[in-house]
Scaffold this active site. Structure first.
Site, PDB file in Angstrom:
ATOM      1  CE  LYS A 201      19.020 -31.180  -1.347  1.00 55.61           C
ATOM      2  NZ  LYS A 201      18.331 -32.280  -0.671  1.00 55.61           N
ATOM      3  CE  LYS A 254      16.837 -30.725  -4.715  1.00 57.96           C
ATOM      4  NZ  LYS A 254      16.529 -31.638  -3.667  1.00 57.96           N
TER       5      LYS A 254
HETATM    6  C1  PBG Z   1      15.512 -33.970   0.741  1.00 59.80           C
HETATM    7  C2  PBG Z   1      15.187 -33.258  -0.509  1.00 59.80           C
HETATM    8  C3  PBG Z   1      14.794 -31.919  -0.706  1.00 59.80           C
HETATM    9  C4  PBG Z   1      14.478 -31.812  -2.062  1.00 59.80           C
HETATM   10  C5  PBG Z   1      14.701 -33.052  -2.636  1.00 59.80           C
HETATM   11  N1  PBG Z   1      15.169 -33.927  -1.667  1.00 59.80           N
HETATM   12  C6  PBG Z   1      14.594 -30.811   0.238  1.00 59.80           C
HETATM   13  C7  PBG Z   1      15.697 -30.170   0.956  1.00 59.80           C
HETATM   14  O1  PBG Z   1      16.872 -30.472   0.771  1.00 59.80           O
HETATM   15  O2  PBG Z   1      15.361 -29.334   1.779  1.00 59.80           O
HETATM   16  C8  PBG Z   1      13.949 -30.580  -2.742  1.00 59.80           C
HETATM   17  C9  PBG Z   1      13.176 -30.829  -3.991  1.00 59.80           C
HETATM   18  C10 PBG Z   1      12.384 -29.675  -4.479  1.00 59.80           C
HETATM   19  O3  PBG Z   1      12.442 -28.545  -3.957  1.00 59.80           O
HETATM   20  O4  PBG Z   1      11.630 -29.902  -5.443  1.00 59.80           O
HETATM   21  N2  PBG Z   1      16.647 -33.578   1.382  1.00 59.80           N
END
Ligand code: PBG
Length: 331
Positions: A201, A254
């Site tokens: 991520k 992601k």
């Molecule tokens: C929670 C999370 C996030 C997303 C999914 N789970 C936000 C972040 O990490 O700031 C982002 C999903 C999206 O942008 O569609 N941590």
């Protein structure tokens, strides 16, 4: 690759297999299916609430009753899996709403499970929507403390699984979070619950609209101290390998679109199902251009999702899920 030899007088005619739509369909290498899509949804308190998310046209913050109705519509279109994010009424430094038995996601899971026995319910396991400072873990001396966060993430996952989730999705990017969740679930006799880890991520600007939707922007600093540097790809392989060793059942890359090379790169070394998250900013860009009439929305969306699948993703998390299922069935 072996060299194909043919007589020089036989011309190569690749166009033969492009002539008609049925011929193209016959030889198509990548196919999209609504059953591989996961529909992310935002749930909040109240009744009969369908609050539009301005930066994500077509997406809403839904009260539990409206969530149940929305999932019913999605299921009619062939969507079998949802990913839930919660908006608690109150936030605090330790994100207690994330692991409260009567928390918003826990309530939503119970309601969905009661309405649809075989729906695949996936829950996001993170603290950022629930903490007053907006970080994904416990803040100690201005920094997110990894090990102090693990126990709270495990408690969150256990409470969601006890409510009826099939899959829990740790997204906080804490080291050791998959192992902590697996241990917690197994100790709670929830060994049947799977873990879909947000393994690679990245610290991405493409999460912008989500943070508006989930009211989860960090109140100080940013997430670069725990999410990955967008410049790195070898590191993604390490993250995935660690999560697999810790017991992840599904791993994820992601965002998706700006990271297709990462998906393609890790695919051959990942023996489990690979998910990709077509995130909020990717959705918002397409919606904005489509609203202006600058792109053909359905064709652009299907092309993007096909590219994500072609790169190697088995599962795709996308806010376009419902629309895509409709387009696929009308083709
Ligand atoms: C929670 C999370 C996030 C997303 C999914 N789970 C936000 C972040 O990490 O700031 C982002 C999903 C999206 O942008 O569609 N941590």
């Amino acid at each position: 690759m072996q060299q194909i030899t043919r007589r020089p007088e036989v011309p190569v005619r690749l166009r033969r297999l492009r002539r008609t739509a049925p011929v193209r369909a016959l030889v198509r290498e990548t196919r999209l299916d609504p059953q591989q899509l996961i529909y992310p949804l935002f749930v909040r308190g109240g009744k009969r609430v369908r609050e539009p998310i301005l930066s994500m046209p077509g997406q809403f913050r839904l009260s539990v009753d409206e969530l149940v109705a929305e999932v019913g519509t999605a299921r009619h279109l062939g969507i079998e899996a949802v990913l839930l994010f919660g908006l608690p009424d109150v936030k605090d430094p330790l994100g207690k709403g994330a692991y409260a038995e009567e928390g918003i996601v826990q309530e939503a899971v119970r309601a969905l499970r009661a309405a649809y026995s075989d729906l695949v319910i996936i829950t996001d396991v993170c603290l950022c929507e629930y903490t007053s400072h907006g970080h994904c873990g416990v803040v100690v001396d201005g920094e997110v403390d990894n090990d102090a966060t693990l126990d709270l993430l495990a408690r969150t996952a256990v409470s969601q699984a006890a409510a009826g989730a099939d899959v829990v999705g740790p997204s906080a990017m804490m080291d050791g979070q998959v192992a902590a969740l697996r241990r917690g679930l197994d100790e709670a006799r929830l060994g049947h619950v799977a873990i879909m880890s947000y393994s690679a991520k990245y610290a991405s600007a493409f999460y912008g609209p989500f943070r508006e939707a989930a009211d989860s922007a960090p109140q100080f600093g940013d997430r670069r101290g725990y999410q990955m540097d967008p410049a790195n790809v070898r590191e993604a392989e390490r993250e995935l390998a660690l999560d697999l060793a810790e017991g992840a059942d599904v791993v994820m890359v992601k965002p998706a679109l700006a990271y297709l090379d990462v998906i393609a790169r890790v695919r051959p070394v990942v023996p489990v199902p690979l998910a990709a998250y077509n995130v909020s900013g990717e959705y918002a860009l397409v919606k904005a251009a489509a609203q202006q009439g600058w792109v053909d929305e359905s064709r652009v969306v299907l092309e993007i999702l096909t590219a994500i699948a072609r790169a190697g993703a088995d599962l795709i998390i996308t806010y376009h899920a419902k629309e895509v299922a409709g387009w696929l069935s009308s083709r």
